[in-house]
Motif scaffolding. Structure first.
Motif, PDB file in Angstrom:
ATOM      1  N   SER A  81       0.831  -1.200   0.000  1.00  0.00           N
ATOM      2  CA  SER A  81       0.000   0.000   0.000  1.00  0.00           C
ATOM      3  C   SER A  81       0.866   1.251   0.000  1.00  0.00           C
ATOM      4  O   SER A  81       0.856   2.032   0.943  1.00  0.00           O
ATOM      5  CB  SER A  81      -0.921  -0.008   1.224  1.00  0.00           C
ATOM      6  OG  SER A  81      -1.712   1.151   1.260  1.00  0.00           O
TER       7      SER A  81
ATOM      8  N   LEU B 215       2.053   4.888  -1.056  1.00  0.00           N
ATOM      9  CA  LEU B 215       1.563   6.172  -1.559  1.00  0.00           C
ATOM     10  C   LEU B 215       2.721   6.949  -2.197  1.00  0.00           C
ATOM     11  O   LEU B 215       2.608   7.400  -3.327  1.00  0.00           O
ATOM     12  CB  LEU B 215       0.945   6.990  -0.436  1.00  0.00           C
ATOM     13  CG  LEU B 215       0.398   8.375  -0.812  1.00  0.00           C
ATOM     14  CD1 LEU B 215      -0.701   8.234  -1.848  1.00  0.00           C
ATOM     15  CD2 LEU B 215      -0.097   9.123   0.417  1.00  0.00           C
ATOM     16  N   THR B 216       3.789   7.099  -1.452  1.00  0.00           N
ATOM     17  CA  THR B 216       4.977   7.776  -1.986  1.00  0.00           C
ATOM     18  C   THR B 216       6.221   7.020  -1.540  1.00  0.00           C
ATOM     19  O   THR B 216       6.231   6.367  -0.502  1.00  0.00           O
ATOM     20  CB  THR B 216       5.089   9.223  -1.479  1.00  0.00           C
ATOM     21  OG1 THR B 216       5.251   9.220  -0.064  1.00  0.00           O
ATOM     22  CG2 THR B 216       3.875  10.043  -1.852  1.00  0.00           C
TER      23      THR B 216
ATOM     24  N   ASN C  78       8.308   0.767  -8.838  1.00  0.00           N
ATOM     25  CA  ASN C  78       8.765   0.859  -7.442  1.00  0.00           C
ATOM     26  C   ASN C  78       9.958  -0.056  -7.204  1.00  0.00           C
ATOM     27  O   ASN C  78      10.020  -0.798  -6.213  1.00  0.00           O
ATOM     28  CB  ASN C  78       7.631   0.513  -6.469  1.00  0.00           C
ATOM     29  CG  ASN C  78       6.582   1.596  -6.393  1.00  0.00           C
ATOM     30  OD1 ASN C  78       6.866   2.769  -6.656  1.00  0.00           O
ATOM     31  ND2 ASN C  78       5.368   1.228  -6.057  1.00  0.00           N
TER      32      ASN C  78
ATOM     33  N   THR D 248       5.633   6.748   2.332  1.00  0.00           N
ATOM     34  CA  THR D 248       4.362   6.767   3.042  1.00  0.00           C
ATOM     35  C   THR D 248       3.417   5.742   2.441  1.00  0.00           C
ATOM     36  O   THR D 248       3.532   5.387   1.266  1.00  0.00           O
ATOM     37  CB  THR D 248       3.704   8.152   2.982  1.00  0.00           C
ATOM     38  OG1 THR D 248       3.495   8.518   1.612  1.00  0.00           O
ATOM     39  CG2 THR D 248       4.568   9.210   3.644  1.00  0.00           C
ATOM     40  N   GLU D 249       2.494   5.279   3.272  1.00  0.00           N
ATOM     41  CA  GLU D 249       1.490   4.316   2.828  1.00  0.00           C
ATOM     42  C   GLU D 249       0.149   4.995   2.630  1.00  0.00           C
ATOM     43  O   GLU D 249      -0.150   6.005   3.266  1.00  0.00           O
ATOM     44  CB  GLU D 249       1.334   3.205   3.871  1.00  0.00           C
ATOM     45  CG  GLU D 249       2.508   2.280   3.996  1.00  0.00           C
ATOM     46  CD  GLU D 249       2.196   1.128   4.929  1.00  0.00           C
ATOM     47  OE1 GLU D 249       1.395   0.246   4.569  1.00  0.00           O
ATOM     48  OE2 GLU D 249       2.759   1.117   6.039  1.00  0.00           O
ATOM     49  N   ARG D 250      -0.687   4.391   1.795  1.00  0.00           N
ATOM     50  CA  ARG D 250      -2.048   4.906   1.579  1.00  0.00           C
ATOM     51  C   ARG D 250      -2.868   4.847   2.862  1.00  0.00           C
ATOM     52  O   ARG D 250      -3.676   5.733   3.124  1.00  0.00           O
ATOM     53  CB  ARG D 250      -2.746   4.111   0.476  1.00  0.00           C
ATOM     54  CG  ARG D 250      -2.192   4.377  -0.911  1.00  0.00           C
ATOM     55  CD  ARG D 250      -3.045   3.718  -1.972  1.00  0.00           C
ATOM     56  NE  ARG D 250      -2.607   4.071  -3.310  1.00  0.00           N
ATOM     57  CZ  ARG D 250      -1.672   3.400  -3.970  1.00  0.00           C
ATOM     58  NH1 ARG D 250      -1.107   2.342  -3.425  1.00  0.00           N
ATOM     59  NH2 ARG D 250      -1.329   3.780  -5.182  1.00  0.00           N
ATOM     60  N   ARG D 251      -2.593   3.822   3.665  1.00  0.00           N
ATOM     61  CA  ARG D 251      -3.381   3.661   4.888  1.00  0.00           C
ATOM     62  C   ARG D 251      -3.036   4.745   5.904  1.00  0.00           C
ATOM     63  O   ARG D 251      -3.893   5.176   6.677  1.00  0.00           O
ATOM     64  CB  ARG D 251      -3.114   2.301   5.523  1.00  0.00           C
ATOM     65  CG  ARG D 251      -3.497   1.099   4.670  1.00  0.00           C
ATOM     66  CD  ARG D 251      -3.152  -0.174   5.407  1.00  0.00           C
ATOM     67  NE  ARG D 251      -1.735  -0.265   5.708  1.00  0.00           N
ATOM     68  CZ  ARG D 251      -1.213  -1.108   6.586  1.00  0.00           C
ATOM     69  NH1 ARG D 251      -1.991  -1.899   7.281  1.00  0.00           N
ATOM     70  NH2 ARG D 251       0.096  -1.142   6.783  1.00  0.00           N
TER      71      ARG D 251
ATOM     72  N   PRO E 206      -1.161   8.077   5.457  1.00  0.00           N
ATOM     73  CA  PRO E 206      -0.445   9.038   4.607  1.00  0.00           C
ATOM     74  C   PRO E 206       0.375  10.065   5.362  1.00  0.00           C
ATOM     75  O   PRO E 206       1.231  10.725   4.763  1.00  0.00           O
ATOM     76  CB  PRO E 206      -1.572   9.693   3.806  1.00  0.00           C
ATOM     77  CG  PRO E 206      -2.792   9.507   4.633  1.00  0.00           C
ATOM     78  CD  PRO E 206      -2.614   8.183   5.312  1.00  0.00           C
TER      79      PRO E 206
END
Length: 122
Positions: A27, A29-30, A76, A100-103, A105
């Motif tokens: 998951s 995000l960045t 990635n 960072t993760e989507r869960r 952020p």
């Protein structure tokens, strides 16, 4: 949860080349940075090379001019091209990724790969 899968290690003769790969999944995000560390027997783990989100790179002095770190943002994945390998490059190489993760952020993560052995010997 972010996971890393490393590949590409092995045995190579002095002067030879290897390319390590590390793919991040989960998951995400960045990704802020992707790097490679190594640890030889009896030594501390040391940073070999890192590439940041903006494309800047840093290398330990002993590998400058021989190793190249690069990343494929779409996959990635980070690579470490190692040329002109020396016996002193023998170590377990670890991938390290931060972002960072989507869960979550607003929280930064940092994860390690399982390590991959590179042996330089004749």
């Amino acid at each position: 949860q972010v996971q890393l899968v490393e590949s590409g290690g092995g045995l190579v003769q002095p002067g030879g080349s290897l390319r390590l790969s590390c793919a991040a999944s989960g998951s995400i995000l960045t990704i802020n940075y992707m790097g490679w560390y190594r640890q030889a027997p009896g030594n501390q783990r040391e940073l070999v090379a890192v590439v940041f989100s903006g494309g800047n790179t840093n290398y330990i002095d002993s590998v400058k001019g021989r190793f190249t770190i690069s990343r494929d943002n779409a996959k990635n994945t980070v690579y470490l091209q190692m040329n002109s390998l020396k016996p002193e490059d023998t170590a377990v190489y670890y991938c390290n990724v931060g972002g960072t993760e989507r869960r979550f952020p607003r929280e930064n993560f940092g994860v390690w790969g399982q390590g991959i052995l590179v042996t330089v010997s004749s």
